[in-house]
Design a protein around this motif. Structure first.
Motif, PDB file in Angstrom:
ATOM      1  N   THR A 142       0.859  -1.188   0.000  1.00 20.11           N
ATOM      2  CA  THR A 142       0.000   0.000   0.000  1.00 20.11           C
ATOM      3  C   THR A 142       0.895   1.237   0.000  1.00 20.11           C
ATOM      4  OG1 THR A 142      -0.109  -0.032   2.421  1.00 20.11           O
ATOM      5  CG2 THR A 142      -1.859  -1.180   1.209  1.00 20.11           C
ATOM      6  N   TYR A 143       0.437   2.283  -0.633  1.00 23.07           N
ATOM      7  CA  TYR A 143       1.216   3.512  -0.774  1.00 23.07           C
ATOM      8  C   TYR A 143       0.378   4.698  -0.315  1.00 23.07           C
ATOM      9  CZ  TYR A 143       4.134   0.527  -3.729  1.00 23.07           C
ATOM     10  OH  TYR A 143       4.918  -0.492  -4.206  1.00 23.07           O
ATOM     11  N   SER A 144       1.057   5.706   0.179  1.00 28.18           N
ATOM     12  CA  SER A 144       0.362   6.929   0.598  1.00 28.18           C
ATOM     13  C   SER A 144       0.152   7.866  -0.590  1.00 28.18           C
ATOM     14  CB  SER A 144       1.182   7.655   1.675  1.00 28.18           C
ATOM     15  OG  SER A 144       2.466   7.998   1.169  1.00 28.18           O
ATOM     16  N   PHE A 145       0.534   7.399  -1.766  1.00 27.26           N
ATOM     17  CA  PHE A 145       0.389   8.163  -3.001  1.00 27.26           C
ATOM     18  C   PHE A 145      -0.050   7.198  -4.105  1.00 27.26           C
ATOM     19  CE2 PHE A 145       4.645   6.548  -2.550  1.00 27.26           C
ATOM     20  CZ  PHE A 145       4.974   6.051  -3.810  1.00 27.26           C
ATOM     21  N   THR A 146      -0.431   7.743  -5.227  1.00 24.65           N
ATOM     22  CA  THR A 146      -0.824   6.884  -6.345  1.00 24.65           C
ATOM     23  C   THR A 146       0.427   6.407  -7.078  1.00 24.65           C
ATOM     24  OG1 THR A 146      -2.889   8.101  -6.654  1.00 24.65           O
ATOM     25  CG2 THR A 146      -2.129   6.751  -8.498  1.00 24.65           C
ATOM     26  N   PRO A 147       0.711   5.103  -7.068  1.00 22.83           N
ATOM     27  CA  PRO A 147       1.931   4.598  -7.714  1.00 22.83           C
ATOM     28  C   PRO A 147       1.923   4.879  -9.218  1.00 22.83           C
ATOM     29  CG  PRO A 147       0.929   2.924  -6.311  1.00 22.83           C
ATOM     30  CD  PRO A 147      -0.078   4.018  -6.445  1.00 22.83           C
ATOM     31  N   LYS A 148       3.089   5.205  -9.724  1.00 23.53           N
ATOM     32  CA  LYS A 148       3.233   5.456 -11.154  1.00 23.53           C
ATOM     33  C   LYS A 148       3.684   4.185 -11.878  1.00 23.53           C
ATOM     34  CE  LYS A 148       4.571  10.318 -10.523  1.00 23.53           C
ATOM     35  NZ  LYS A 148       5.651  11.317 -10.728  1.00 23.53           N
ATOM     36  N   GLN A 149       3.472   4.175 -13.182  1.00 27.53           N
ATOM     37  CA  GLN A 149       3.982   3.073 -13.987  1.00 27.53           C
ATOM     38  C   GLN A 149       5.480   3.267 -14.190  1.00 27.53           C
ATOM     39  OE1 GLN A 149       1.643   1.212 -17.079  1.00 27.53           O
ATOM     40  NE2 GLN A 149       0.098   2.836 -16.901  1.00 27.53           N
ATOM     41  N   HIS A 150       6.159   2.173 -14.513  1.00 23.46           N
ATOM     42  CA  HIS A 150       7.625   2.177 -14.549  1.00 23.46           C
ATOM     43  C   HIS A 150       8.190   3.212 -15.512  1.00 23.46           C
ATOM     44  CE1 HIS A 150       6.574  -0.342 -17.981  1.00 23.46           C
ATOM     45  NE2 HIS A 150       7.757  -0.069 -18.477  1.00 23.46           N
ATOM     46  N   PHE A 151       7.546   3.391 -16.655  1.00 26.06           N
ATOM     47  CA  PHE A 151       8.092   4.349 -17.620  1.00 26.06           C
ATOM     48  C   PHE A 151       7.939   5.784 -17.118  1.00 26.06           C
ATOM     49  CE2 PHE A 151       3.895   2.911 -19.073  1.00 26.06           C
ATOM     50  CZ  PHE A 151       3.169   4.101 -19.112  1.00 26.06           C
ATOM     51  N   GLU A 152       6.903   6.034 -16.330  1.00 22.20           N
ATOM     52  CA  GLU A 152       6.752   7.357 -15.732  1.00 22.20           C
ATOM     53  C   GLU A 152       7.853   7.595 -14.698  1.00 22.20           C
ATOM     54  OE1 GLU A 152       1.971   8.095 -15.745  1.00 22.20           O
ATOM     55  OE2 GLU A 152       2.717   6.493 -14.434  1.00 22.20           O
ATOM     56  N   VAL A 153       8.146   6.558 -13.916  1.00 26.58           N
ATOM     57  CA  VAL A 153       9.204   6.658 -12.907  1.00 26.58           C
ATOM     58  C   VAL A 153      10.556   6.859 -13.587  1.00 26.58           C
ATOM     59  CG1 VAL A 153      10.422   5.450 -11.050  1.00 26.58           C
ATOM     60  CG2 VAL A 153       7.934   5.228 -11.259  1.00 26.58           C
ATOM     61  N   GLY A 154      10.849   5.993 -14.572  1.00 32.80           N
ATOM     62  CA  GLY A 154      12.153   6.041 -15.239  1.00 32.80           C
ATOM     63  C   GLY A 154      12.386   7.327 -16.000  1.00 32.80           C
ATOM     64  N   GLU A 155      11.358   7.820 -16.676  1.00 29.15           N
ATOM     65  CA  GLU A 155      11.504   9.074 -17.428  1.00 29.15           C
ATOM     66  C   GLU A 155      11.672  10.258 -16.489  1.00 29.15           C
ATOM     67  OE1 GLU A 155       9.102   8.086 -21.585  1.00 29.15           O
ATOM     68  OE2 GLU A 155       7.969   8.767 -19.821  1.00 29.15           O
ATOM     69  N   ALA A 156      10.941  10.249 -15.380  1.00 32.23           N
ATOM     70  CA  ALA A 156      11.061  11.344 -14.413  1.00 32.23           C
ATOM     71  C   ALA A 156      12.459  11.361 -13.783  1.00 32.23           C
ATOM     72  CB  ALA A 156       9.993  11.206 -13.327  1.00 32.23           C
ATOM     73  N   LEU A 157      13.078  10.191 -13.660  1.00 35.44           N
ATOM     74  CA  LEU A 157      14.441  10.115 -13.137  1.00 35.44           C
ATOM     75  C   LEU A 157      15.472  10.597 -14.160  1.00 35.44           C
ATOM     76  CD1 LEU A 157      14.316   6.625 -11.384  1.00 35.44           C
ATOM     77  CD2 LEU A 157      14.583   8.828 -10.234  1.00 35.44           C
ATOM     78  N   GLY A 158      15.043  10.734 -15.417  1.00 39.08           N
ATOM     79  CA  GLY A 158      15.958  11.117 -16.483  1.00 39.08           C
ATOM     80  C   GLY A 158      16.881   9.995 -16.909  1.00 39.08           C
ATOM     81  N   GLN A 159      16.468   8.751 -16.645  1.00 43.62           N
ATOM     82  CA  GLN A 159      17.343   7.603 -16.897  1.00 43.62           C
ATOM     83  C   GLN A 159      16.706   6.547 -17.795  1.00 43.62           C
ATOM     84  OE1 GLN A 159      19.185   6.265 -13.126  1.00 43.62           O
ATOM     85  NE2 GLN A 159      18.548   8.236 -12.263  1.00 43.62           N
ATOM     86  N   MET A 160      15.521   6.786 -18.305  1.00 39.08           N
ATOM     87  CA  MET A 160      14.829   5.865 -19.206  1.00 39.08           C
ATOM     88  C   MET A 160      14.340   6.688 -20.394  1.00 39.08           C
ATOM     89  SD  MET A 160      11.634   3.256 -18.394  1.00 39.08           S
ATOM     90  CE  MET A 160      12.630   2.205 -17.324  1.00 39.08           C
ATOM     91  N   ASP A 161      14.888   6.385 -21.583  1.00 35.38           N
ATOM     92  CA  ASP A 161      14.672   7.253 -22.739  1.00 35.38           C
ATOM     93  C   ASP A 161      14.145   6.440 -23.929  1.00 35.38           C
ATOM     94  OD1 ASP A 161      14.792   9.068 -24.804  1.00 35.38           O
ATOM     95  OD2 ASP A 161      16.799   9.807 -24.316  1.00 35.38           O
ATOM     96  N   PHE A 162      12.858   6.546 -24.164  1.00 36.75           N
ATOM     97  CA  PHE A 162      12.242   5.853 -25.295  1.00 36.75           C
ATOM     98  C   PHE A 162      12.346   6.686 -26.581  1.00 36.75           C
ATOM     99  CE2 PHE A 162      10.174   4.175 -21.508  1.00 36.75           C
ATOM    100  CZ  PHE A 162      10.266   2.813 -21.729  1.00 36.75           C
ATOM    101  N   GLU A 163      12.353   8.000 -26.438  1.00 40.72           N
ATOM    102  CA  GLU A 163      12.384   8.880 -27.613  1.00 40.72           C
ATOM    103  C   GLU A 163      13.690   8.721 -28.379  1.00 40.72           C
ATOM    104  OE1 GLU A 163      12.029  13.654 -28.711  1.00 40.72           O
ATOM    105  OE2 GLU A 163      11.465  12.928 -26.713  1.00 40.72           O
ATOM    106  N   THR A 164      14.815   8.734 -27.661  1.00 42.67           N
ATOM    107  CA  THR A 164      16.102   8.551 -28.326  1.00 42.67           C
ATOM    108  C   THR A 164      16.229   7.153 -28.901  1.00 42.67           C
ATOM    109  OG1 THR A 164      17.153  10.170 -26.861  1.00 42.67           O
ATOM    110  CG2 THR A 164      18.605   8.627 -28.009  1.00 42.67           C
ATOM    111  N   ALA A 165      15.729   6.158 -28.178  1.00 44.71           N
ATOM    112  CA  ALA A 165      15.765   4.782 -28.680  1.00 44.71           C
ATOM    113  C   ALA A 165      15.002   4.670 -29.996  1.00 44.71           C
ATOM    114  CB  ALA A 165      15.184   3.827 -27.644  1.00 44.71           C
ATOM    115  N   ALA A 166      13.875   5.368 -30.107  1.00 45.23           N
ATOM    116  CA  ALA A 166      13.087   5.337 -31.334  1.00 45.23           C
ATOM    117  C   ALA A 166      13.862   5.940 -32.503  1.00 45.23           C
ATOM    118  CB  ALA A 166      11.770   6.079 -31.134  1.00 45.23           C
TER     119      ALA A 166
END
Length: 455
Positions: A142-166
């Motif tokens: 259980t979380y005190s906030f609404t959990p995000k999906q992994h790509f939202e987490v990774g992109e917000a960290l600046g460490q998961m980049d789908f745009e450049t991969a494309a």
């Protein structure tokens, strides 16, 4: 691949197996009956043709001897007649050989397209909705906030980049970097260390490109050829000006592996092992490549369904008597790494309509993803019986000295590294957007306990 002798002796067995995979529908049963009838007809024609060929060859050999005997007696008339007969027989042999070869090829082609027979305990069903839950580990956090999906987490960290991969490769690729890339590498190393150090698997570093025979051996070919990537050889010094369809694939083209199951299982192809070598347990952490031709529109965002991904594979080669026990053991090994990461998951037994082509029975492990609020597959463990072994001609010699028998093969994910990264990101995400490193991975992360946004 199924044994034609078994089908000949127990046609109802294959009809029943195929009807089960088709959920016992009238259409499935009718199709199974028609297929078995075709197989038996081809088998009969093949054996009749081979008998004719053997008879013809025997007569040709006998007539050749009779020619010598006739000549010894100076019976030129008989010798001449026999020589004419032998000449005619020599003309007939190639036609019969070609006919036998053609029928054999058609029979083998039909057999290669038939899925494995489900074990009796496999639950009946049409699709994933009919799978049966076997067990659960842990409870969704259980979380005190609404959990995000992994790509939202990774992109917000600046460490998961789908745009450049494309830009580099198109859709369904990702660039991970910084601590996140290290976390992905840590997962693969952790899984290998547990499986080799605690579970007795031998680590293998196999080729990532394989020949047709290897893909056929584990049943990726011919049925799933459109889900694979095929490589082209170099152009021999010629300048390539495109377009892409101008590239010619020759007979030496190689397939990128969709899973390390392919090279690991094929390590025993065309061989006869001793029973003392079994069970053989192998593991590898490799990149895997899948065209995902049958998954258009599914999981288009994120890392769930990628063309390139990393996976730790488990393969077992064992005797028929031990394969079911080995299946349970393999499942426990895959579960163990998830338990060490403290990830909630469930195990389901796949129903007849959802199990893989080469499988007799399959367990899927589905990890809980808080961001998706759903369980998603992270491992699939299957026992294949002798289905793959027949395609590879992989056998062993029993200790009691009887003739060679086909081995039984098993494969499973131990587990998918990319999906494990997804699960860790979603499970261990913090309200401020950072991600806590699971305790089990701390030795692999150089002291880093928290993955934060790059500055």
């Amino acid at each position: 691949m199924h044994d034609i002798k078994w089908i000949r002796e127990e046609p109802a067995g294959l009809i029943g197996a195929l009807a089960r995979r088709g959920n016992h529908s009238d259409e499935a049963k009718a199709a199974a009956e028609a297929l078995v009838a075709k197989l038996l007809d081809l088998d009969t024609r093949r054996r009749e043709t081979l008998t004719k060929l053997e008879t013809l060859l025997a007569r040709r050999n006998a007539a050749s001897k009779e020619i010598g005997q006739a000549k010894a007696k100076k019976d030129e008339a008989t010798a001449s007649a026999l020589m004419a007969e032998v000449a005619k027989l020599k003309e007939d042999v190639p036609a019969l050989e070609a006919e036998a070869k053609s029928i054999e090829a058609e029979l083998n082609g039909e057999l290669a397209a038939i899925p494995n027979a489900p074990l009796a305990e496999v639950p009946q069903g049409a699709d994933e909705h009919d799978n049966v839950e076997k067990s659960r580990f842990g409870a969704p956090r259980t979380y005190s906030f609404t959990p995000k999906q992994h790509f939202e987490v990774g992109e917000a960290l600046g460490q998961m980049d789908f745009e450049t991969a494309a830009k580099l490769s198109g859709a369904r690729f990702v660039v991970n970097k910084g601590p996140l890339a290290r976390l992905e590498r840590a997962l693969g190393q952790f899984f290998l260390d547990v499986h080799t150090g605690e579970h007795g698997y031998m680590e293998v570093n196999p080729p990532l490109m394989v020949r047709d025979d290897a893909m056929f051996g584990t049943a990726q070919l011919p049925k799933f050829q459109n889900d694979q990537f095929l490589t082209a050889r170099g152009l021999g010094g010629a300048d390539w000006g495109g377009p892409i369809d101008s590239v010619i694939f020759d007979d030496n083209a190689l397939w990128l592996i969709p899973t390390a199951e392919v090279p690991l299982t094929n390590l025993v192809r065309e061989s006869i092992l001793s029973e003392e070598e079994l069970p053989m347990r192998l593991t590898a952490c490799t990149p895997c490549f899948r065209a995902e031709a049958g998954a258009a529109g599914r999981d288009t965002r994120g890392m769930i369904r990628q063309h390139q991904f990393t996976k730790v594979e488990l393969v077992s080669i064992t005797t028929p008597e031990k394969s079911i026990e080995e299946h349970e053991r393999m499942l426990a090994c895959a579960e163990a790494v998830l338990k060490k990461l403290d990830l909630a998951y469930r195990v389901v037994t796949l129903c007849t309509g959802d199990m893989g082509f080469a499988s007799q029975k399959t367990y899927d492990i589905e990890v809980w993803l808080p961001g998706q609020n759903a369980y998603r597959e992270i491992s699939s463990c299957s026992v294949c019986g002798d289905f793959q072994a027949r395609r590879m001609n992989a056998r062993y010699r029993p200790a009691e000295g009887k003739g060679p028998r086909y081995v039984h093969t098993l494969n499973g994910s131990g587990v998918a590294v990319g999906r494990a990264l997804v699960a860790v990101l979603e499970t261990y995400q913090q309200e401020n957007g950072s991600v806590a490193v699971p305790d089990a991975l701390l030795p692999y992360m150089g002291g880093l306990k928290l993955i934060e946004k790059l500055k």
